[in-house]
Scaffold this motif. Structure first.
Motif, PDB file in Angstrom:
ATOM      1  N   ARG A 192      81.766  91.055   8.324  1.00 51.17           N
ATOM      2  CA  ARG A 192      81.324  91.831   9.488  1.00 51.17           C
ATOM      3  C   ARG A 192      79.913  92.308   9.210  1.00 51.17           C
ATOM      4  NH1 ARG A 192      85.246  93.998  13.038  1.00 51.17           N
ATOM      5  NH2 ARG A 192      87.303  93.156  12.565  1.00 51.17           N
ATOM      6  N   GLU A 204      86.288  87.156   5.488  1.00 53.25           N
ATOM      7  CA  GLU A 204      85.837  87.651   6.784  1.00 53.25           C
ATOM      8  C   GLU A 204      84.640  88.563   6.551  1.00 53.25           C
ATOM      9  OE1 GLU A 204      87.962  89.644  10.543  1.00 53.25           O
ATOM     10  OE2 GLU A 204      87.605  91.027   8.872  1.00 53.25           O
ATOM     11  N   VAL A 216      83.337  80.494  11.370  1.00 54.33           N
ATOM     12  CA  VAL A 216      84.072  80.616  12.632  1.00 54.33           C
ATOM     13  C   VAL A 216      83.703  81.976  13.206  1.00 54.33           C
ATOM     14  CG1 VAL A 216      86.348  80.702  13.705  1.00 54.33           C
ATOM     15  CG2 VAL A 216      85.951  79.216  11.727  1.00 54.33           C
ATOM     16  N   ASP A 217      83.126  81.982  14.389  1.00 51.54           N
ATOM     17  CA  ASP A 217      82.651  83.223  14.998  1.00 51.54           C
ATOM     18  C   ASP A 217      83.779  83.903  15.757  1.00 51.54           C
ATOM     19  OD1 ASP A 217      81.106  85.262  15.910  1.00 51.54           O
ATOM     20  OD2 ASP A 217      79.656  84.021  16.975  1.00 51.54           O
ATOM     21  N   ASN A 218      84.200  85.085  15.280  1.00 52.58           N
ATOM     22  CA  ASN A 218      85.243  85.883  15.933  1.00 52.58           C
ATOM     23  C   ASN A 218      84.665  87.139  16.576  1.00 52.58           C
ATOM     24  OD1 ASN A 218      87.221  84.082  15.101  1.00 52.58           O
ATOM     25  ND2 ASN A 218      87.633  85.200  13.216  1.00 52.58           N
ATOM     26  N   THR A 219      83.382  87.117  16.880  1.00 53.15           N
ATOM     27  CA  THR A 219      82.710  88.275  17.456  1.00 53.15           C
ATOM     28  C   THR A 219      83.251  88.550  18.853  1.00 53.15           C
ATOM     29  OG1 THR A 219      80.712  87.681  16.246  1.00 53.15           O
ATOM     30  CG2 THR A 219      80.452  89.235  18.046  1.00 53.15           C
ATOM     31  N   PRO A 220      83.631  89.800  19.149  1.00 56.71           N
ATOM     32  CA  PRO A 220      84.096  90.108  20.505  1.00 56.71           C
ATOM     33  C   PRO A 220      82.938  90.003  21.492  1.00 56.71           C
ATOM     34  CG  PRO A 220      83.945  92.112  19.200  1.00 56.71           C
ATOM     35  CD  PRO A 220      83.667  90.968  18.275  1.00 56.71           C
TER      36      PRO A 220
END
Length: 135
Positions: free
Chosen positions: A58, A56, A88-92
């Motif tokens: 950031r 992951e 895989v984009d997990n950006t809020p």
């Protein structure tokens, strides 16, 4: 292209961030790593840190934090359609516009603000302005 994208192996953190187009240049990616704006699995990393599939990442860049999970290793910069398949984009989502605090903006060349203007700017910024001398 077969040797550019793979599921196994490792690659430098700055090279991967640049390759999948999270930053415009590799030097921007390296600078972000050196400044502590890049975290891999929760830890700050240097530009040469090895990144593998499943990590992951950031990245805080251009006033925004991106949270991505590495799905494929990329060794060279690829086009946007290929880059989108490499993580895989997990950006809020960004906060709604209405929650952004209003900013008092004055026209250029209007001179110094008057006492009335200053009180209006303080009211917009929530600094009070209701003291004993306020009208």
């Amino acid at each position: 292209m077969a040797d550019e994208v793979s599921d196994a192996g490792t690659v430098r953190a700055d090279a991967w961030i640049w390759s999948v187009r999270l930053t415009k240049t590799r030097s921007q990616a390296a600078s972000a790593c050196r400044a502590g704006h890049v975290r891999v699995n929760g830890e700050r990393v240097k530009p040469a840190h090895a990144v593998k599939a499943g990590d992951e990442i950031r990245v805080f860049h251009a006033g925004r934090e991106r949270v991505v999970v590495v799905s494929k290793i990329v060794r060279k910069r690829v086009g946007p359609p290929v880059a989108a398949t490499c993580f895989v984009d997990n950006t809020p989502p960004p906060p709604p516009r209405e929650f952004v605090a209003p900013v008092a903006v004055r026209d250029r060349g209007t001179g110094r603000p008057t006492k009335r203007d200053r009180r209006e700017m303080e009211r917009l910024q929530g600094l009070g302005g209701d003291g004993p001398t306020a009208r």
